[in-house]
Design a protein around this motif. Structure first.
Motif, PDB file in Angstrom:
ATOM      1  N   UNK A 170       1.002  -1.149  -0.113  1.00 12.06           N
ATOM      2  CA  UNK A 170       0.048  -0.155  -0.011  1.00 12.06           C
ATOM      3  C   UNK A 170       0.765   1.199  -0.032  1.00 12.06           C
ATOM      4  N   UNK A 171       1.811   1.265   0.820  1.00  4.83           N
ATOM      5  CA  UNK A 171       2.994   2.337   0.609  1.00  4.83           C
ATOM      6  C   UNK A 171       3.480   2.573  -0.555  1.00  4.83           C
ATOM      7  N   UNK A 172       3.736   1.586  -1.313  1.00  2.00           N
ATOM      8  CA  UNK A 172       4.295   1.635  -2.533  1.00  2.00           C
ATOM      9  C   UNK A 172       3.250   2.221  -3.497  1.00  2.00           C
ATOM     10  N   UNK A 173       2.067   1.810  -3.628  1.00  2.35           N
ATOM     11  CA  UNK A 173       0.953   2.452  -4.129  1.00  2.35           C
ATOM     12  C   UNK A 173       0.723   3.703  -3.824  1.00  2.35           C
ATOM     13  N   UNK A 174       0.802   4.218  -2.789  1.00  3.88           N
ATOM     14  CA  UNK A 174       0.436   5.590  -2.429  1.00  3.88           C
ATOM     15  C   UNK A 174       1.761   6.417  -2.913  1.00  3.88           C
ATOM     16  N   UNK A 175       2.978   6.061  -2.861  1.00  3.31           N
ATOM     17  CA  UNK A 175       3.888   6.665  -3.421  1.00  3.31           C
ATOM     18  C   UNK A 175       3.799   7.097  -4.886  1.00  3.31           C
ATOM     19  N   UNK A 176       3.167   6.029  -5.621  1.00  4.90           N
ATOM     20  CA  UNK A 176       3.073   6.182  -7.192  1.00  4.90           C
ATOM     21  C   UNK A 176       1.999   7.362  -7.438  1.00  4.90           C
ATOM     22  N   UNK A 177       1.177   7.310  -6.379  1.00  3.27           N
ATOM     23  CA  UNK A 177      -0.050   8.479  -6.779  1.00  3.27           C
ATOM     24  C   UNK A 177       0.378   9.755  -6.054  1.00  3.27           C
TER      25      UNK A 177
ATOM     26  N   UNK B  56       4.461  14.179  -6.311  1.00  3.06           N
ATOM     27  CA  UNK B  56       5.189  15.436  -5.619  1.00  3.06           C
ATOM     28  C   UNK B  56       5.625  15.139  -4.170  1.00  3.06           C
ATOM     29  N   UNK B  57       5.587  13.819  -3.633  1.00  2.00           N
ATOM     30  CA  UNK B  57       6.135  13.474  -2.324  1.00  2.00           C
ATOM     31  C   UNK B  57       5.702  14.186  -1.417  1.00  2.00           C
ATOM     32  N   UNK B  58       4.473  14.980  -1.329  1.00  2.00           N
ATOM     33  CA  UNK B  58       3.813  15.756  -0.286  1.00  2.00           C
ATOM     34  C   UNK B  58       3.317  15.003   0.795  1.00  2.00           C
ATOM     35  N   UNK B  59       3.337  13.698   0.846  1.00  5.56           N
ATOM     36  CA  UNK B  59       2.725  12.969   2.081  1.00  5.56           C
ATOM     37  C   UNK B  59       1.296  12.841   1.879  1.00  5.56           C
ATOM     38  N   UNK B  60       0.513  13.233   0.762  1.00  6.14           N
ATOM     39  CA  UNK B  60      -0.823  13.140   0.747  1.00  6.14           C
ATOM     40  C   UNK B  60      -1.171  13.101  -0.847  1.00  6.14           C
TER      41      UNK B  60
END
Length: 148
Positions: A87-94, A97-101
């Motif tokens: 899930x963390x990897x999938x979240x990073x893909x979306x 900008x690396x904003x954490x959201x």
């Protein structure tokens, strides 16, 4: 299978989404969509046989307990660390900008990709529940809660 509270909550939420008339039943035809929504792998023929055992009177519908019996026969207990890592990897893909959201618009697109049968109203309900402060942003914890 002994189900924890989080799993039961997920099953209840999934059942509620498909029980649009709030009758306490879902059609047996929608069970495959429900399992897909949960990310559960299954063989269609095995699913049909399982449904037939639960819906032995061939009513074409199952209640929540019947759904739980069907779903748990296909659920696999994955290592929680593996799930969170994926899930963390999938979240990073979306989170490009690396904003954490991610924005709720991005989350809406993700949910449409996962289940193209979700109506705009269903998506609005999901987004409203996950974006409690109404800022239009979802952090990893919110994303994880929704996906698990």
């Amino acid at each position: 299978m002994d189900l924890d509270e989080k799993t039961m909550h997920t099953l209840r939420k999934t059942f509620a989404v498909f029980d649009k008339t709030k009758s306490g039943f879902v059609s047996t035809q929608s069970v495959a969509d429900m399992l897909n929504n949960l990310g559960t792998d299954f063989d269609l023929e095995v699913l049909r046989a399982t449904i037939q055992r639960i819906d032995n009177e061939d009513e074409g519908k199952v209640n929540f307990n019947g759904f739980v019996m069907i779903a748990t026969s296909f659920m696999q207990e994955d290592d929680e660390e593996t799930i969170i890592s994926e899930l963390r990897e999938a979240f990073r893909l979306y989170d490009k900008d690396g904003n954490g959201f991610i924005t709720t618009n991005t989350l809406r697109e993700i949910l449409k990709e996962i289940d193209n049968k979700l109506s705009d109203e269903d998506l609005d309900d999901i987004i409203e529940e996950i974006d409690e402060d109404g800022k239009g942003k979802v952090d990893f914890e919110g994303f994880k809660e929704l996906m698990i």
